[in-house]
Design an enzyme around this catalytic site. Sequence first.
Site: not given
Length: 618
Positions: A23, A87, A187, A211
């Site tokens: 992850d 990211k 994800e 999330d």
Amino acid sequence: MAKIGINIATGSLQQAEMIVGIDLGTTNSLVAIIHPETKQPVALREFNTSSLVPSIVHFDEFGNPTVGEVARQFLELDPQRTIFSAKRLMGKSYKDIQDNAGYFAYKVIDDNTESLVKVQVGDQFFSPIELSSFILKELKQRAEHILKTPVTKAVITVPAYFNDAQRQATRDAGKLAGLDVMRIVNEPTAASLAYGLGLKADQEATIAVYDLGGGTFDVSILQISNGIFEVLSTNGDTYLGGDDLDRAIMQFWMQAGGITMEDLKQHQALAQGLRLKAEEAKKHLSSHDRFSTDWNGEVLSITKTEFEGLIAPLIAKTIDCCGRALADAKLTADKIDTIVMVGGSTRVPAVKEAVSAFFGKPVNDSVNPDEVVALGAAIQADILAGNNKDFLLLDITPLSLGIETMGGLMDVLVPRNAKIPTSVGRQYTTHVDGQGSMRISVYQGERDLVKDNRKLAEFNLTGIPGMPAGLPKVEVQFLIDADGILIVKAKELRSGVEQSIEVKPQFGLTDEEVEQMLLDSLTNAKQDMVTRALVEARTEGEQILAVTEKFISKNQSLLTQSELVDTAAAMQALQMALTMEDKNLIQSKIEELNEISRPFAERAMDQAVSGALKGKSI
Ligand code: AMP
């Protein structure tokens, strides 16, 4: 098409092998595996430490990177050399992120173009791919240290909303870190797998994955049928997360104690201390009714009820996003079978309650929300390794397929291990004014330069009407049917001219040859990346020189004498830099020329300047 795994380390063909799940998060990253004995997914951790590795890279004065907890300590001490949230930059141009440029405490190069962003640390320039590769390398090393075995293969997760460029950037980062990226997985799909969803072939279900992490929020609606996950919709807020909850508590205390922002600005260390106390309070309130602490001799306290009052508007925002995601999926809340909670901030009871109230059923929160995505990635990895016999692997492409772009670079359209049948399209443009034809050269392989790959086919798209460089839009499409036949189509969208060709990608390649090509790509990954960065910098430099020259000859009257002199000097310096093998030097000269030309380019608002730089050219 290949169905078997190839062990790159030993060179043997085998069915079962260790592939790790990673992850790669905005705030934290981690690695998980399927435990060889218990067959259960576990997050890897050194004895007595957290499994989470902060996704932060710090560069010392010599440019040497450190990653993780150690790097995090430099966030406040050395902000310009400490890169967090890389990211957020993956696959992005400066234009994509300019509205949030203030968020980054380090230097993101403002080149005012649509080419990919770079980060400047001292006199070095890094792409987000390189930055992410440092994190992945650290994860790989940790995993090897814990497992006492080489780790060369991984499944890496990305947000469901990542586009093609962002996914490719993640693959490239893996390759650069010495990892063979077997699959990029969404994800929310990984999180669902960790709850066992989609693991039974006949299961049909509609899932909402909520999330809420440290800095980002997203919600995805997924549909599983026949073991295949489909993303029906995604929504979210890329600048909303646990950090905002901390900030709400900080502001609450500041108001109560009469502390102003100015006070905190003058005392960096105080501000940092207060932020940490706020986070501690938030975590404490997830399982207690009140929090109280001492801060420089003052008592800071907050009750759970007060906290919930503060964050109610933030939670309401996330619920609005859930509503929009449902609407986009053309569903109502009662059609959702299962709700999966992901991200450390879903530990806040008020968050769980709000989500559960919105969907009208209890949420799934039994798996550690910080680890759930990595655990799911490990499950996916195990399936790919062939260890989970209940699962049939779909046919995949054994090597990447792509076309040649400027400077002899390989631009991958269909990555290796992509499921087939598949279809991918991408737009390209010309690099010379009036360019009437475009040569489409199709290659197979993992190297960055096409000369190191295998040429499959070539054709000319002719009849493109005369236009300035950068204006034609040529859509190149790769279609692979279930038999592995590749059809490449090219179409100029403004005029409609088109051309296509059919190829058999694997024709004439033995398993050993495929394996050798993979091995070569890993051994040469570092050098390939250096070469690619140099070629890209040169191409960008040449384009900027051409565009600036054209601009000046057209708009000379708009420029002052000193602007003309400065521009000529900067152009000459860039020209010189282009003759050398130093991408950092080229980047800095591009940056200097941009600095000089930006004011007058903006003044003239010449579309050609930005227009001509759009997209990769052939
Ligand atoms: P992630 O990006 O998923 O690692 O999320 C990290 C976020 O979760 C940070 O904002 C943490 O402060 C938050 N977090 C971790 N533990 C808790 C907890 N017990 N209660 C509330 N928030 C937490």
